[in-house]
Design an enzyme around this catalytic site. Structure first.
Site, PDB file in Angstrom:
ATOM      1  N   ARG A   1      21.150  81.327 111.899  1.00  0.00           N
ATOM      2  CA  ARG A   1      20.956  79.960 111.017  1.00  0.00           C
ATOM      3  C   ARG A   1      20.117  79.100 111.669  1.00  0.00           C
ATOM      4  O   ARG A   1      19.838  78.838 112.822  1.00  0.00           O
ATOM      5  CB  ARG A   1      22.159  79.324 110.598  1.00  0.00           C
ATOM      6  CG  ARG A   1      23.367  80.048 109.802  1.00  0.00           C
ATOM      7  CD  ARG A   1      23.032  80.279 108.376  1.00  0.00           C
ATOM      8  NE  ARG A   1      23.736  80.781 107.462  1.00  0.00           N
ATOM      9  CZ  ARG A   1      23.854  82.078 107.178  1.00  0.00           C
ATOM     10  NH1 ARG A   1      22.788  82.898 107.785  1.00  0.00           N
ATOM     11  NH2 ARG A   1      24.679  82.551 106.327  1.00  0.00           N
TER      12      ARG A   1
ATOM     13  N   HIS B   1      14.717  85.446 105.142  1.00  0.00           N
ATOM     14  CA  HIS B   1      16.127  85.379 105.386  1.00  0.00           C
ATOM     15  C   HIS B   1      16.471  87.125 104.775  1.00  0.00           C
ATOM     16  O   HIS B   1      17.302  86.976 103.706  1.00  0.00           O
ATOM     17  CB  HIS B   1      16.841  84.430 104.505  1.00  0.00           C
ATOM     18  CG  HIS B   1      18.188  84.153 104.855  1.00  0.00           C
ATOM     19  ND1 HIS B   1      18.824  83.045 104.841  1.00  0.00           N
ATOM     20  CD2 HIS B   1      19.203  85.328 105.373  1.00  0.00           C
ATOM     21  CE1 HIS B   1      20.253  83.212 105.450  1.00  0.00           C
ATOM     22  NE2 HIS B   1      20.394  84.744 105.568  1.00  0.00           N
TER      23      HIS B   1
HETATM   24  P1  NAP Z   1      31.351  85.972 113.891  1.00  0.00           P
HETATM   25  O1  NAP Z   1      31.941  87.210 114.150  1.00  0.00           O
HETATM   26  O2  NAP Z   1      32.248  84.655 113.642  1.00  0.00           O
HETATM   27  O3  NAP Z   1      30.839  85.625 115.581  1.00  0.00           O
HETATM   28  C1  NAP Z   1      30.009  84.466 115.738  1.00  0.00           C
HETATM   29  C2  NAP Z   1      30.137  84.249 117.257  1.00  0.00           C
HETATM   30  O4  NAP Z   1      29.562  83.155 117.614  1.00  0.00           O
HETATM   31  C3  NAP Z   1      31.533  84.307 118.236  1.00  0.00           C
HETATM   32  O5  NAP Z   1      30.970  85.113 119.215  1.00  0.00           O
HETATM   33  C4  NAP Z   1      31.674  82.849 118.484  1.00  0.00           C
HETATM   34  O6  NAP Z   1      32.476  82.826 119.679  1.00  0.00           O
HETATM   35  C5  NAP Z   1      30.201  82.470 118.775  1.00  0.00           C
HETATM   36  N1  NAP Z   1      30.477  81.080 118.659  1.00  0.00           N
HETATM   37  C6  NAP Z   1      30.884  80.274 117.606  1.00  0.00           C
HETATM   38  N2  NAP Z   1      30.692  78.954 118.032  1.00  0.00           N
HETATM   39  C7  NAP Z   1      30.462  78.830 119.136  1.00  0.00           C
HETATM   40  C8  NAP Z   1      30.116  77.778 120.235  1.00  0.00           C
HETATM   41  N3  NAP Z   1      30.456  76.556 119.742  1.00  0.00           N
HETATM   42  N4  NAP Z   1      29.797  78.243 121.386  1.00  0.00           N
HETATM   43  C9  NAP Z   1      29.668  79.241 121.610  1.00  0.00           C
HETATM   44  N5  NAP Z   1      29.913  80.472 120.742  1.00  0.00           N
HETATM   45  C10 NAP Z   1      30.152  80.228 119.719  1.00  0.00           C
HETATM   46  O7  NAP Z   1      30.168  86.039 113.136  1.00  0.00           O
HETATM   47  P2  NAP Z   1      29.338  87.132 112.813  1.00  0.00           P
HETATM   48  O8  NAP Z   1      29.829  88.003 111.733  1.00  0.00           O
HETATM   49  O9  NAP Z   1      28.866  87.971 113.841  1.00  0.00           O
HETATM   50  O10 NAP Z   1      27.967  86.540 112.159  1.00  0.00           O
HETATM   51  C11 NAP Z   1      27.103  85.478 113.020  1.00  0.00           C
HETATM   52  C12 NAP Z   1      26.422  84.472 112.074  1.00  0.00           C
HETATM   53  O11 NAP Z   1      25.001  85.363 111.735  1.00  0.00           O
HETATM   54  C13 NAP Z   1      26.881  84.126 110.728  1.00  0.00           C
HETATM   55  O12 NAP Z   1      27.519  83.096 110.878  1.00  0.00           O
HETATM   56  C14 NAP Z   1      25.567  84.019 109.817  1.00  0.00           C
HETATM   57  O13 NAP Z   1      25.102  82.538 109.986  1.00  0.00           O
HETATM   58  C15 NAP Z   1      24.501  84.947 110.527  1.00  0.00           C
HETATM   59  N6  NAP Z   1      24.132  85.981 109.613  1.00  0.00           N
HETATM   60  C16 NAP Z   1      22.777  86.121 109.086  1.00  0.00           C
HETATM   61  C17 NAP Z   1      22.210  86.998 108.510  1.00  0.00           C
HETATM   62  C18 NAP Z   1      20.834  87.219 107.976  1.00  0.00           C
HETATM   63  O14 NAP Z   1      20.366  87.943 106.981  1.00  0.00           O
HETATM   64  N7  NAP Z   1      19.936  86.394 108.481  1.00  0.00           N
HETATM   65  C19 NAP Z   1      23.322  87.911 107.917  1.00  0.00           C
HETATM   66  C20 NAP Z   1      24.560  87.962 108.287  1.00  0.00           C
HETATM   67  C21 NAP Z   1      24.999  86.874 109.162  1.00  0.00           C
HETATM   68  P3  NAP Z   1      34.063  83.502 119.814  1.00  0.00           P
HETATM   69  O15 NAP Z   1      33.816  84.879 120.093  1.00  0.00           O
HETATM   70  O16 NAP Z   1      34.499  82.854 120.948  1.00  0.00           O
HETATM   71  O17 NAP Z   1      34.781  82.984 118.244  1.00  0.00           O
END
Ligand code: NAP
Length: 310
Positions: A225, A273
């Site tokens: 993001r 995006h």
């Molecule tokens: P997820 O499964 O919730 O994984 C998030 C990761 O971030 C987890 O490892 C989490 O730690 C870590 N995290 C969260 N807060 C943190 C903090 N304060 N300090 C350190 N680590 C932290 O999410 P996901 O499905 O992988 O998706 C990740 C992000 O990708 C989404 O939120 C979205 O913004 C982005 N995204 C972008 C696109 C695009 O097209 N550009 C598409 C899809 C998603 P824990 O494992 O300890 O919980």
């Protein structure tokens, strides 16, 4: 009969209606999918933040809100949302992100631009990239997407470090967490990939101080993001040579305004995006299976922790 409300932009209805109905039938759910159910009759809401529902108060019977997006930052602090919220974890979304991340990592690792942008008759054979084993890659955020990308990069031979909020043990990834873990994760990292959610804790996590911990001449790839990056610090690091290039798919303001300095900067690649998107067929199955779980009294998958904001 379950009343399922579809709340997303109109074009998504055309895309999702048939796959959702097919997935409900496959799961044996007797469901009426509509964009017009009376709020008090709705059992589940299928939700995208750009759809019509913004006030969840009248949805008194609704058991859960099933998000169509992986990121929930635009809805997680909606005070009217008291129902459980599930984000989307979908194999096609994950596969798309793996392809995008590995593609852009290899672009920078191999120094492809030097040749792609210089077809000018000059034989530039002086720069040989290291093998992947000598190119440390760090992924900030090793959840559904980051961990999957980490496995793919490991398969290609990169030493992969991952950073998360909680302690993790994931094969093939050196897992670090917390503030000290971040320092170690960035130390000497040559390519840093951002797959964190946007939360108050992750805002500006890439800033002057954290960029300075990376190896000089490194790369930042951001499909997470926009607000994860302090834009000004990033531009300064690119201008000073601390960073060689930033590939950015997400921005504080989207679409990125035409006068934003990122567009004209020679060391920035702006992407609109599109790193990975939800695909209707697979997403519909995930949502139908999760509703089936809800109906069977089982805990829902992919529940958002409102306290953590992701
Ligand atoms: P997820 O499964 O919730 O994984 C998030 C990761 O971030 C987890 O490892 C989490 O730690 C870590 N995290 C969260 N807060 C943190 C903090 N304060 N300090 C350190 N680590 C932290 O999410 P996901 O499905 O992988 O998706 C990740 C992000 O990708 C989404 O939120 C979205 O913004 C982005 N995204 C972008 C696109 C695009 O097209 N550009 C598409 C899809 C998603 P824990 O494992 O300890 O919980």
């Amino acid at each position: 009969m379950l009343n399922i409300l579809f709340s997303a932009k109109p074009a998504a209805w055309d895309e999702y209606q048939a796959p959702l109905n097919a997935a409900f039938a496959e799961c044996g759910l007797h469901a009426s999918l509509s964009r017009d159910h009376a709020p008090g009759d709705v059992d589940y809401i299928i939700f995208a933040p750009n759809g019509p529902v913004t006030d969840f108060t009248p949805y008194t019977k609704t058991k859960a809100v099933m998000g169509l997006w992986a990121g929930v930052e635009t809805v997680v602090d909606n005070a009217t949302l008291t129902q459980p919220l599930c984000r989307l974890v979908d194999e096609s979304l994950t596969d798309g992100m793996i392809e995008w991340v590995t593609g852009h990592t290899l672009r920078h690792h191999l120094g492809m631009d030097l040749h792609i942008t210089n077809q000018d008759g000059v034989w530039r054979d002086g720069i040989i990239p290291p093998v992947a084993a000598n190119r440390p890659v760090t992924i900030l955020g090793i959840g559904a997407l980051g961990a999957a990308c980490g496995q793919a990069l490991h398969q290609l031979g990169f030493p992969v470090t991952g950073w998360s909020r909680s302690a993790k043990d994931i094969p093939n990834i050196r897992c670090l967490h917390g503030d000290e873990g971040l320092e170690e994760a960035l130390k000497d990292a040559q390519i840093v990939i951002l797959l964190l959610p946007q939360t108050p804790q992750t805002m500006n996590i890439i800033n002057a101080e954290t960029i300075a911990r990376m190896a000089r001449g490194g790369f930042v790839i951001n499909p997470g993001r926009g607000p994860l990056i302090d834009d000004r610090a990033l531009l300064e690091a690119l201008d000073s040579g601390q960073l060689a290039h930033a590939t950015l798919d997400v921005f504080r303001t989207e679409p990125l305004p035409p006068d934003h300095p990122f567009w004209a900067h020679p060391k920035v690649t702006v992407m609109p995006h599109i790193a990975s998107t939800t695909r209707a067929e697979t997403a519909a199955r995930v949502i139908a299976e999760n509703i089936t779980r809800g109906q069977a009294g089982k805990p829902l998958h992919y529940l958002v922790d409102r306290g953590l904001a992701y």
